[in-house]
Design a protein around this motif. Structure first.
Motif, short mmCIF file in Angstrom:
data_model
loop_
_atom_site.label_atom_id
_atom_site.label_comp_id
_atom_site.label_asym_id
_atom_site.label_seq_id
_atom_site.Cartn_x
_atom_site.Cartn_y
_atom_site.Cartn_z
N ARG A 1 -7.40 1.60 6.63
CA ARG A 1 -6.20 2.41 6.42
C ARG A 1 -6.20 3.09 5.06
O ARG A 1 -5.39 4.00 4.82
CB ARG A 1 -4.95 1.54 6.52
N LEU A 2 -7.07 2.66 4.15
CA LEU A 2 -7.04 3.16 2.78
C LEU A 2 -7.99 4.33 2.54
O LEU A 2 -8.01 4.89 1.44
CB LEU A 2 -7.37 2.03 1.81
N ASP A 3 -8.80 4.67 3.52
CA ASP A 3 -9.80 5.72 3.30
C ASP A 3 -9.16 7.02 2.87
O ASP A 3 -9.73 7.78 2.07
CB ASP A 3 -10.63 5.93 4.57
N ALA A 4 -7.96 7.31 3.37
CA ALA A 4 -7.30 8.58 3.03
C ALA A 4 -6.86 8.63 1.57
O ALA A 4 -6.51 9.71 1.07
CB ALA A 4 -6.11 8.79 3.95
N LEU A 5 -6.85 7.48 0.88
CA LEU A 5 -6.36 7.42 -0.50
C LEU A 5 -7.50 7.48 -1.52
O LEU A 5 -7.23 7.36 -2.72
CB LEU A 5 -5.56 6.14 -0.71
N LEU A 6 -8.74 7.66 -1.06
CA LEU A 6 -9.87 7.59 -1.98
C LEU A 6 -10.07 8.88 -2.76
O LEU A 6 -10.69 8.88 -3.83
CB LEU A 6 -11.14 7.24 -1.21
N ALA A 7 -9.60 10.00 -2.25
CA ALA A 7 -9.81 11.28 -2.94
C ALA A 7 -8.93 11.37 -4.18
O ALA A 7 -7.87 10.73 -4.26
CB ALA A 7 -9.51 12.44 -1.99
N VAL A 8 -9.36 12.19 -5.15
CA VAL A 8 -8.55 12.42 -6.35
C VAL A 8 -7.37 13.29 -5.96
O VAL A 8 -7.56 14.40 -5.46
CB VAL A 8 -9.37 13.08 -7.46
N TRP B 1 -6.25 6.62 -10.21
CA TRP B 1 -5.80 6.16 -8.89
C TRP B 1 -6.96 6.18 -7.90
O TRP B 1 -7.11 5.26 -7.09
CB TRP B 1 -4.65 7.03 -8.39
N SER B 2 -7.77 7.24 -7.95
CA SER B 2 -8.91 7.32 -7.03
C SER B 2 -9.87 6.16 -7.26
O SER B 2 -10.32 5.50 -6.32
CB SER B 2 -9.63 8.65 -7.22
N VAL C 1 0.84 -1.21 0.00
CA VAL C 1 0.00 0.00 0.00
C VAL C 1 0.87 1.25 0.00
O VAL C 1 0.60 2.22 -0.72
CB VAL C 1 -0.95 -0.02 1.20
N ASP C 2 1.94 1.25 0.80
CA ASP C 2 2.83 2.42 0.84
C ASP C 2 3.48 2.66 -0.52
O ASP C 2 3.60 3.80 -0.98
CB ASP C 2 3.90 2.23 1.91
N ALA C 3 3.88 1.56 -1.19
CA ALA C 3 4.51 1.72 -2.51
C ALA C 3 3.51 2.24 -3.54
O ALA C 3 3.84 3.07 -4.39
CB ALA C 3 5.10 0.38 -2.96
N LEU C 4 2.25 1.76 -3.47
CA LEU C 4 1.21 2.28 -4.37
C LEU C 4 0.95 3.76 -4.10
O LEU C 4 0.76 4.55 -5.04
CB LEU C 4 -0.07 1.47 -4.22
N ASN C 5 0.95 4.13 -2.84
CA ASN C 5 0.71 5.52 -2.48
C ASN C 5 1.85 6.41 -2.99
O ASN C 5 1.61 7.51 -3.51
CB ASN C 5 0.58 5.65 -0.97
N ILE C 6 3.08 5.94 -2.87
CA ILE C 6 4.23 6.70 -3.38
C ILE C 6 4.12 6.87 -4.89
O ILE C 6 4.37 7.95 -5.44
CB ILE C 6 5.55 6.00 -2.99
N ALA C 7 3.74 5.81 -5.58
CA ALA C 7 3.59 5.89 -7.04
C ALA C 7 2.48 6.86 -7.42
O ALA C 7 2.60 7.63 -8.38
CB ALA C 7 3.29 4.51 -7.60
N ARG C 8 1.39 6.87 -6.65
CA ARG C 8 0.29 7.80 -6.92
C ARG C 8 0.75 9.24 -6.73
O ARG C 8 0.50 10.11 -7.58
CB ARG C 8 -0.88 7.49 -6.00
N ASP C 9 1.42 9.52 -5.62
CA ASP C 9 1.86 10.89 -5.34
C ASP C 9 2.89 11.37 -6.34
O ASP C 9 2.99 12.58 -6.60
CB ASP C 9 2.44 10.97 -3.92
N ALA C 10 3.64 10.43 -6.93
CA ALA C 10 4.65 10.82 -7.91
C ALA C 10 4.07 11.04 -9.29
O ALA C 10 4.79 11.44 -10.21
CB ALA C 10 5.75 9.76 -7.97
N GLY C 11 2.77 10.76 -9.45
CA GLY C 11 2.14 10.91 -10.76
C GLY C 11 2.57 9.85 -11.74
O GLY C 11 2.56 10.09 -12.96
N SER C 12 2.96 8.68 -11.23
CA SER C 12 3.42 7.61 -12.11
C SER C 12 2.30 7.17 -13.05
O SER C 12 1.11 7.35 -12.77
CB SER C 12 3.89 6.41 -11.28
#
Length: 542
Positions: A494-501, A516-517, A460-471
């Protein structure tokens, strides 16, 4: 009935083909006997056809009544809870869509959840509602990966249905004897008869089932007909001995080393080399040990390799393939086969009592390192040796993603398979933290489901990093699909914070934030659905 029709009824033969021919040619070219021409002939033909139709329908002789099938057997297992039965019907009604996380939208892929549902239901010992059996068999027919779990869950009534519908005959082939109890030890005559008279697929299924219950009985059954089996069949039957392989199998496998089929000899040698105490393993240890030594004249001790100069008849009998593949040197090819077949315990005794980690860390002279380490990788997997697997994998944080010994992702995945599930998950989590997800997809596939907490957090952390990097989001669709099926359902919160665009960086792929959203929403929805599935299958607390 008119006078003309009555005359025709007496004169025309009750031959449907004749009437059809007259109609096709036309009454002007072929006038029915006893009829006039023109409209009268046409009417007479139609009257005759009507009368013939009535006679054909009324004059059929009743067929013998078919034998009534025996009633379906009872299933003694407890019935599914009502909520779980409704969930199963919903899963079976879904149609396969796009695979993995590459699809758009937030709806879970229900067909991909069916294997997990079946595994959970089987673990709890439930029986299916009879009404869903046809849909369950249809699903298993279309997906071979579902068949073992689906047929186990479907139980004896599925086999009863399979005898009535040719589309479901695969169920009979998957069960030795079509569902008979020949492998439970109570019908030795039936077992022997099925082995001697059954179809090839039935015999393979019988041998596999019997091997899992009574390895010695399965081996004796195979030995009784071994000399009369075809080479390709001997190979398949021999492969079944992998299950429950033990020292008692050595005499039979030693005899198989003299088989006239090269593939059978090679398989027998491979199985014997997985038994470190076997005579073949001892012979290979002597040969391989003669090829490797420690050179202590160097400033740093190093391993030196002297590959064999020939492949003699004894080596060939022990499974060494003499002819090297195209582009491969003969000596290195022979050496690799010797090294992978030698017991791994040989090397510590041969190389000064060093541990596997110390042996793997030694430099290897003259570019033999890759060949030697690759052979040790194959040996560690074959002999299920976790100490050597750890040494060859190295620490997950090592700068070289390939580790000190593994030469490919596929070999690393096989080495991980020899470790216990917790250690496997911890190693892959550390690998992801160092190397990211792009290298880890194949390694994730060997981790136990649901993923242990450290591995789930790393993904999950790696997916979040990829999302924030605009991969580029579709690069991670396979990992996202795995996460939907393998992440522990308790991780949903733990994933609720990642649901927003997210805000998209300037160099991000167009529309990546929306993808990603959607992907994280689908992941959360799927995890909560999996949690609900497990709750529905759990009996209520007393």
């Amino acid at each position: 009935m008119s006078r003309t029709t009555a005359a025709l009824d007496a004169s025309l033969p009750d031959d449907w083909e004749e009437l059809v021919t007259t109609a096709v040619l036309g009454t002007e070219r072929r006038t029915p006997a006893g009829a006039g021409r023109g409209v009268e002939a046409a009417a007479a033909l139609l009257d005759a056809a009507a009368a013939a139709t009535v006679r054909r329908r009324a004059g059929l002789r009743p067929a013998p009544a078919a034998e009534r099938p025996e009633p379906a057997p009872e299933d003694p297992r407890p019935a599914l809870p009502a909520a779980a039965a409704r969930r199963l019907a919903m899963l079976l009604a879904d149609r396969p869509g796009a695979a993995g996380g590459g699809r758009r939208g937030t709806a879970p892929d229900l067909m991909e959840l069916l294997p997990q549902w079946l595994a959970a239901a089987n673990a709890r010992g439930y029986a299916p509602p009879p009404a869903v059996l046809p849909a369950l068999l249809d699903a298993a027919r279309g997906r071979t990966d579902l068949r073992p779990a689906a047929l186990r869950f479907a139980g004896p009534r599925a086999l009863w249905l399979a005898r009535l519908n040719p589309d479901w005959r695969f169920a009979l082939r998957s069960a030795p004897g079509g569902g008979t109890s020949v492998t439970d030890g109570r019908d030795p005559d039936g077992t022997r008869r099925l082995w001697q008279e059954g179809l090839f697929a039935e015999r393979v299924a019988l041998l596999t089932a019997l091997r899992s219950r009574d390895p010695a009985a399965a081996r004796e059954l195979l030995a009784g007909t071994w000399a009369t089996e075809r080479a390709e069949d001997r190979l398949m039957f021999l492969d079944s001995l992998r299950s429950g392989l033990g020292p008692d199998d050595e005499p039979f496998l030693e005899r198989a080393l003299a088989d006239r089929s090269r593939n059978v000899r090679a398989t027998a040698a491979e199985l014997l080399s997985a038994l470190p105490a076997s005579a073949l393993a001892g012979r290979m240890a002597v040969r391989a040990g003669a090829c490797v030594a420690v050179d202590r004249t160097r400033e740093t001790p190093a391993l030196v390799v002297e590959a064999p100069h020939e492949c003699d008849a004894d080596m060939e009998r022990d499974g060494v393939v003499a002819k090297a593949p195209a582009g491969r040197g003969e000596r290195s090819w022979w050496f690799g086969q010797l090294a992978e077949s030698a017991p791994l315990g040989t090397w510590s005794r041969r190389l000064g009592g060093r541990t596997p980690r110390e042996i793997v860390a030694l430099p290897v002279a003259d570019d033999w390192r890759s060949e030697l380490h690759a052979a040790w990788c194959r040996a560690a997997v074959r002999q299920r040796d976790p100490a050597w697997s750890r040494a060859l994998l190295g620490p997950p944080s090592a700068p070289e993603a390939g580790g000190p010994g593994a030469v490919s992702l596929a070999e690393r995945a096989k080495l991980l398979g020899t470790l216990d599930p917790a250690e496997r998950a911890e190693w892959v989590a550390g690998f992801i933290e160092t190397h990211g997800l792009s290298e880890a997809f194949q390694l994730l596939g060997v981790c136990a489901v649901p993923w242990a907490a450290p591995l789930g957090r790393a993904v999950v952390d790696a997916l979040n990093i990829a999302r924030d990097a605009g991969s580029y989001p579709w690069s991670f669709s396979g990992v996202m699909g795995l996460a939907e099926r393998c992440l522990d359902p308790s991780e949903a919160g733990r994933l609720d914070a990642l649901l927003a665009v997210p805000d998209e960086p300037e160099d991000a792929s167009p529309g990546a934030g929306g993808y990603w959203s959607e992907a994280f929403q689908r992941l959360v929805t799927t995890l909560r659905l999996r949690a609900a599935m497990l709750a529905e299958l759990s009996p209520p607390a007393p």
